[in-house]
Design a protein around this motif. Structure first.
Motif: not given
Length: 355
Positions: A177-188, A228-238
């Motif tokens: 669930l933590a990864e899904m919470l991350k998706h919420g924080l970085i996406s919308n 290179n750019e956008l995919r780095k956002t998936l590392n929020f909190g990582h």
């Protein structure tokens, strides 16, 4: 739920999984089928999966020990040797049934055995369904350093059968669930707001939320497959989360943290740093901290441990030119990449978490 195509890999859900994999096996006419499991998925997931396979091909089962501690090159060598002993060739198929350890390691084994054989991932944990299922990242740890060795290569198919979630203990569900919470924080904010009552989520809710999480990650990896750019956002909190996870993994006097448990701490720290550096609202940081700690509890990190955890940041995969690059939030759904952070602010973030 509709299937999702991401970078030439199709992700199927529930009943569609089995019609799709059976069609794929028939069309490709594989010489042999190998299934990689650990002791848990061997017992709880493999029987129902094999029951739904329609093939006359020889099926060989390869079992490895579960846990992040076994996500190593040594384990890969064991699997490579077993494939060789069982006469696997370049027309063989490897099906990986398990969590992120199995799908990451199994994908890496497939990509490198005889310079590449076909593979299918069957994620069985919530974490692997919403994270490891999309993007083609494969690999293993180097000692206690996370995911240092690997390649980006997509499986033929990903099969997400949410019935496997019924086999999971509660801490594994929380970790995913933590990864899904991350998706919420970085996406919308709309997606984030669906998680405000975590205790009330049902498996039916999760079906829809998993599909939405996969769509979020699919968009990111389609736009930026090689980070290179956008995919780095998936590392929020990582950045700090992985360092914390590695530190706890390498210290025998600490209880090992699940990936999601460490990332939750990392996200709280990243929110605090975001407030200090890029204007993320202070009240939102406080609300996120309260939501996370109410659901996950608090991890004890002594002040004497801040320095050795921070020392591990130099191994983060986003680093370049000697810089440690953080992903921060200007607002929910508005991440900012490649942020440099002073050590003093990181220490204050740890103190904020502990307070």
């Amino acid at each position: 739920m509709d299937s999702i195509v991401a970078n030439n890999c199709t992700i199927h859900f529930n009943n569609t999984c089995y019609t799709s994999v059976n069609k794929h096996i028939k069309e490709r006419n594989f010489s042999k089928i190998f299934i990689l499991v650990d002791e848990n998925t061997h017992q709880f997931c493999l029987p129902s999966f094999i029951e739904k396979l329609e093939t006359d091909s020889v099926i060989e089962i390869i079992e490895i020990e579960s846990g992040e501690i076994n996500k190593t090159i040594d384990t890969c060598v064991g699997v490579w040797n077993t494939l060789s002993e069982l006469n696997a060739d370049r027309k063989s198929l490897l099906i990986n049934i398990g969590g992120g350890v199995i799908t990451d390691l199994g994908g890496f084994v497939a990509c490198t055995f005889k310079r590449g054989i076909a593979y299918v991932n069957v994620p069985t944990t919530l974490l692997s369904m919403v994270d490891a299922s999309v993007g083609g990242k494969t690999g293993v740890d180097l000692g206690h350093l996370k995911n240092q060795i690997g390649v980006i290569s997509n499986p033929d198919l990903v099969l997400i059968d949410t019935q496997f979630l019924n086999t999971l203990p509660q801490n594994q569900m929380r970790s995913g669930l933590a990864e899904m919470l991350k998706h919420g924080l970085i996406s919308n904010e709309g997606y984030w707001n669906k998680f405000q009552n975590l205790e009330k989520l049902t498996l039916n809710d999760l079906d829809t939320l998993i599909h939405e999480s996969v769509m979020i990650k699919k968009h990111v990896v389609t736009v930026d497959p090689f980070e290179n750019e956008l995919r780095k956002t998936l590392n929020f909190g990582h950045t700090l989360g992985h360092a914390i996870e590695s530190y706890f993994l390498s210290n025998t006097n600490k209880n090992t943290l699940l990936h999601g448990e460490a990332i939750v701490v990392g996200m709280i720290l990243a929110c605090y740093i975001s407030t200090e550096l890029v204007g993320f609202p202070k009240q939102l940081t406080a609300d996120i901290k309260r939501l996370f700690i109410d659901y996950y509890g608090k991890v004890t990190i002594d002040e004497s441990e801040y320095a050795p955890i921070m020392d591990l940041l130099k191994y983060d995969k986003k680093n370049n030119h000697g810089n440690i690059n953080f992903v921060l939030l200007e607002a929910i759904g508005k991440p900012k990449i490649d942020c440099l952070v002073d050590d003093a602010i990181i220490i204050n973030a740890f103190k904020y978490y502990a307070s």
